[in-house]
Design an enzyme around this catalytic site. Structure first.
Site, short mmCIF file in Angstrom:
data_model
loop_
_atom_site.label_atom_id
_atom_site.label_comp_id
_atom_site.label_asym_id
_atom_site.label_seq_id
_atom_site.Cartn_x
_atom_site.Cartn_y
_atom_site.Cartn_z
N ASN A 9 0.98 -1.16 -0.02
CA ASN A 9 -0.11 -0.12 -0.08
C ASN A 9 0.93 1.14 -0.03
O ASN A 9 1.55 1.58 1.05
CB ASN A 9 -0.84 -0.04 1.21
CG ASN A 9 -1.54 1.22 1.23
OD1 ASN A 9 -1.79 2.08 0.37
ND2 ASN A 9 -2.36 1.44 2.56
N LYS A 11 0.16 4.44 -0.42
CA LYS A 11 -0.58 5.49 0.01
C LYS A 11 -0.25 6.45 -1.13
O LYS A 11 -0.29 6.45 -2.29
CB LYS A 11 -0.10 5.72 1.43
CG LYS A 11 -0.30 4.57 2.54
CD LYS A 11 -0.08 4.76 3.92
CE LYS A 11 -0.02 3.86 4.50
NZ LYS A 11 -0.12 4.02 6.12
N HIS A 95 -9.52 0.87 4.65
CA HIS A 95 -8.35 1.21 5.30
C HIS A 95 -8.46 2.33 6.49
O HIS A 95 -9.43 3.06 6.36
CB HIS A 95 -7.34 1.88 4.48
CG HIS A 95 -5.86 1.73 4.86
ND1 HIS A 95 -5.35 2.79 5.67
CD2 HIS A 95 -4.88 0.87 4.71
CE1 HIS A 95 -4.36 2.60 6.38
NE2 HIS A 95 -3.88 1.45 5.65
N GLU A 97 -7.07 4.73 7.59
CA GLU A 97 -6.85 6.00 7.37
C GLU A 97 -8.31 6.51 6.59
O GLU A 97 -8.56 7.59 6.84
CB GLU A 97 -5.59 6.37 6.31
CG GLU A 97 -4.45 6.21 7.04
CD GLU A 97 -3.20 5.51 6.47
OE1 GLU A 97 -3.09 5.70 5.36
OE2 GLU A 97 -2.32 5.28 7.01
N GLU A 167 -5.62 -5.00 10.30
CA GLU A 167 -4.42 -3.90 10.61
C GLU A 167 -4.62 -3.26 12.26
O GLU A 167 -5.75 -2.39 12.08
CB GLU A 167 -4.68 -2.89 9.70
CG GLU A 167 -4.21 -3.45 8.25
CD GLU A 167 -3.44 -2.45 7.30
OE1 GLU A 167 -2.46 -2.69 6.97
OE2 GLU A 167 -4.12 -1.64 6.77
N GLY A 173 2.08 2.45 10.55
CA GLY A 173 3.17 3.48 10.54
C GLY A 173 3.80 4.05 11.66
O GLY A 173 4.18 4.93 11.54
N SER A 213 3.33 -1.79 10.23
CA SER A 213 4.66 -1.92 10.42
C SER A 213 5.39 -3.48 10.28
O SER A 213 6.51 -3.80 10.87
CB SER A 213 5.05 -1.57 12.07
OG SER A 213 4.73 -0.21 12.13
#
Ligand code: PEP
Length: 255
Positions: A9, A11, A95, A97, A167, A173, A213
């Site tokens: 991904n 992003k 996701h 985000e 996730e 991140g 991560s």
């Protein structure tokens, strides 16, 4: 035996030219890997170029988001039909985000997932708890809701063919990866939830991958867990050698 599924991904990183350069480096690095499904998810703009740059390889191309609407007055949106016509084969949906920054709901995830399946795309449906939810001992409740509502109304065959990405939001991140114990417990729980909602065949076909991560240094111990079927990788996928190392660590012969 589920084929491991490993997705990058990117992003909001990489121009079209950078995506092409990446593919030129990356595709040869994984040319001999025939036992892992490998997918790159660039920004929308780079999708057609990446489809072309990966043609003839086993590397698939995914979008990072999609609209649930087929067409119409939806400024800034991209439809499942547009993705399919561009040669895209998978799409990341829900996701964290998107959920946190753009207000995506479980009902929205469900609508997008159904639209993707109807258009012949494989959804990669993301679920995961925040740190507050984990600390309040609500991890399983949150996941049950996200899986339950996100996949509501799908047939067992449709569930068997899609990918669920666990996730934990606190691991995305942050450099703070779930321990093998934490990942193992949650992946087993998701598999049980899939079994109770859709039956054994759906639950044993569905790939449940881990994201948060993942790096070359920690991939192998996570991928060795029986219910972890691959990885969704953000930061460490931006470099072709690093992502190729994660793909290699995910091979059944390695784990
Ligand atoms: C992600 O964004 O899906 C992700 C897992 O990011 P990172 O690997 O950087 O934690």
């Amino acid at each position: 035996m589920r084929t491991p599924f490993v997705a990058a991904n990117w992003k909001m990183h990489k121009t079209v030219q950078e995506a092409i350069d990446y593919a030129r480096n990356f595709v040869p690095l994984v040319a001999s890997v025939s036992d892992v499904d490998i997918v790159l998810a660039p920004p929308f703009l780079a999708l057609p170029a990446l489809v072309e740059a990966t043609e003839g390889s086993r590397v698939g191309v995914a979008a990072q988001n999609v609209s649930a609407e087929p067409n119409g007055a939806f400024t800034g949106e991209v439809s499942v039909g547009m993705l399919g016509a561009a040669g895209v084969t998978q799409v990341i949906i829900g996701h964290s985000e998107r959920r946190q920054l753009y207000g995506e709901t479980d009902a929205g995830v469900n609508a997008k997932t159904r639209a993707a399946i109807d258009a012949g795309l494989t959804p990669i449906v993301c679920v995961g708890e925040t740190l507050d939810e984990r600390e309040a001992d609500r991890t399983f409740d949150v996941l049950d809701r996200q899986v339950g509502e996100g996949l509501a109304g799908l047939t067992p065959e449709q569930v068997a063919a899609l990918v669920v990405a666990y996730e934990p939001v606190w691991a995305i991140g942050t450099g703070r990866v779930a321990t093998p114990d934490q990942a193992d417990t949650v992946h087993r729980h998701i598999r049980e939830q899939l079994t109770s909602q859709f039956g054994d065949a759906a639950a044993s076909g569905c790939r449940v991958i881990y994201g948060g991560s993942v790096k070359p240094a920690n991939a192998m111990e996570l991928m060795a867990l029986a219910d972890v079927d691959g990885a969704l990788v953000g930061g460490a996928s931006l470099d072709p050698a690093s992502f190729a190392a994660i793909v290699t660590a995910s091979r059944p012969s390695t784990t």
